[in-house]
Design a protein around this motif. Structure first.
Motif, short mmCIF file in Angstrom:
data_model
loop_
_atom_site.label_atom_id
_atom_site.label_comp_id
_atom_site.label_asym_id
_atom_site.label_seq_id
_atom_site.Cartn_x
_atom_site.Cartn_y
_atom_site.Cartn_z
N PRO A 78 79.37 -69.58 67.04
CA PRO A 78 78.80 -68.95 68.24
C PRO A 78 78.09 -69.94 69.17
O PRO A 78 77.86 -69.63 70.34
N ILE A 79 77.77 -71.13 68.68
CA ILE A 79 77.06 -72.11 69.50
C ILE A 79 77.99 -72.78 70.50
O ILE A 79 77.71 -72.88 71.69
N ASN A 80 79.16 -73.25 70.00
CA ASN A 80 80.09 -73.96 70.89
C ASN A 80 81.37 -73.17 71.16
O ASN A 80 82.28 -73.67 71.83
N ASN A 81 81.45 -71.94 70.64
CA ASN A 81 82.62 -71.08 70.81
C ASN A 81 83.90 -71.80 70.38
O ASN A 81 84.94 -71.71 71.02
N ALA A 84 89.24 -62.34 70.64
CA ALA A 84 88.30 -63.46 70.79
C ALA A 84 88.97 -64.60 71.55
O ALA A 84 90.19 -64.76 71.51
N ARG A 85 88.17 -65.41 72.23
CA ARG A 85 88.70 -66.50 73.03
C ARG A 85 87.96 -67.81 72.71
O ARG A 85 87.19 -68.33 73.53
N PRO A 86 88.19 -68.38 71.53
CA PRO A 86 87.55 -69.67 71.23
C PRO A 86 88.13 -70.78 72.11
O PRO A 86 89.27 -70.69 72.59
N GLU A 87 87.35 -71.82 72.32
CA GLU A 87 87.77 -72.92 73.19
C GLU A 87 89.02 -73.63 72.67
O GLU A 87 89.81 -74.15 73.45
N ASN A 88 89.20 -73.67 71.35
CA ASN A 88 90.35 -74.37 70.77
C ASN A 88 91.44 -73.41 70.32
O ASN A 88 92.15 -73.67 69.35
N ARG A 89 91.60 -72.27 71.03
CA ARG A 89 92.62 -71.29 70.64
C ARG A 89 94.04 -71.83 70.80
O ARG A 89 94.97 -71.31 70.19
N ASP A 90 94.23 -72.88 71.62
CA ASP A 90 95.56 -73.48 71.72
C ASP A 90 95.93 -74.22 70.43
O ASP A 90 97.11 -74.34 70.11
#
Length: 277
Positions: free
Chosen positions: A22-25, A88-94
């Motif tokens: 949750p800190i850096n998504n 959810a949309r984490p930054e590293n979802r790619d």
């Protein structure tokens, strides 16, 4: 080959599959998610994961996604393991999609010690694997010189291994297994379609390796006997029926277990926990 020491604080899948920080998504993959990715990138190799002391934490919790994916295998659907919510949309979802396909070249082996300090495996776990009991008797074999040198390790291509594995159940013992299931029902023990099919697949794959009667015997010892749990006074009559069924097909190993459980010297209040004496 990866050996993983199971920890008692695994009460969910975050340590195993990962979680969104949750800190850096960012999605932080667990060790199993990383291993599944390696399996996908190297599909020619067989990958084995050894869960050491797998019952120190509840298996149906930390491997919930994997158990559900295994259930999908027989339905014809592609078994997939969820890593995080699809919305959810984490930054590293790619790099990490919300789901991963359960690799067909990944195999799980778990070790379990059975004593008063450990938790019993639930039916959900027992139904999805073969339980092989090992002797704890200490012999003198470790003092003897080996007669032959061990063969060096050899690698098998996953495609070659899959080519010799039969997915088709052997229908020879279908009616017999139905009779066994009906007897187990009297103990309020369910023998589902999965267990039925996996016993038939075991017999099918044992062709040319074991005698058919021995294959059926071993398959039931691994898949059915661990499900028998309860107080002897409540199980005695159906256990006798199982004994007769096993005798009719020459299942000597299962027959010996029934005879041990039915021994008159055993008290009616003794609890049978499904272990093979």
């Amino acid at each position: 080959f990866v050996r993983v020491a199971v920890r008692p604080n695994w009460i969910d899948q975050s340590e195993v599959l990962g979680y969104i920080n949750p800190i850096n998504n960012m999605f932080q993959p667990g060790w199993l998610a990383s291993m599944m990715l390696r399996c996908r990138r190297n599909p020619r190799r067989l990958h084995v994961c050894l869960l050491d002391e797998m019952h120190l934490a509840p298996v149906e919790q930390y491997l919930a996604g994997v158990l559900s994916a295994i259930e999908e295998e027989g339905s014809g659907a592609t078994p997939r393991v969820s890593l995080y919510p699809v919305d959810a949309r984490p930054e590293n979802r790619d790099d990490w999609s919300s789901t991963l396909t359960l690799p067909s070249n990944l195999f799980f082996v778990g070790t379990v010690n059975i004593d008063e300090s450990t938790r019993a495996l639930t039916d959900r776990v027992v139904d999805r694997g073969h339980m092989i009991q090992l002797s704890v008797t200490v012999g003198r074999e470790h003092h003897r010189e080996p007669k032959e040198r061990l063969e060096p390790r050899w690698r098998v291509d996953h495609k070659d291994w899959a080519a010799i594995c039969s997915r088709e159940p052997d229908a020879t013992n279908h009616d017999f297994l139905i009779s066994v299931a009906e007897t187990l029902q009297k103990m309020r023990i369910g023998m589902g379609v999965r267990t039925h099919i996996e016993i038939e697949r075991f017999v099918s794959n044992a062709d040319g390796v074991m005698e058919p009667d021995d294959a059926l015997d071993v398959a039931m010892l691994q898949r059915l006997i661990p499900k028998v749990r309860g107080y002897r006074r409540n199980l005695a009559e159906p256990l006798q029926e199982l004994l007769e069924l096993f005798r009719d097909v020459g299942a000597e190993r299962c027959e010996r277990v029934m005879e041990h459980w039915l021994d008159e010297t055993r008290g009616d209040d003794e609890y049978l926990d499904g272990t093979d004496p």
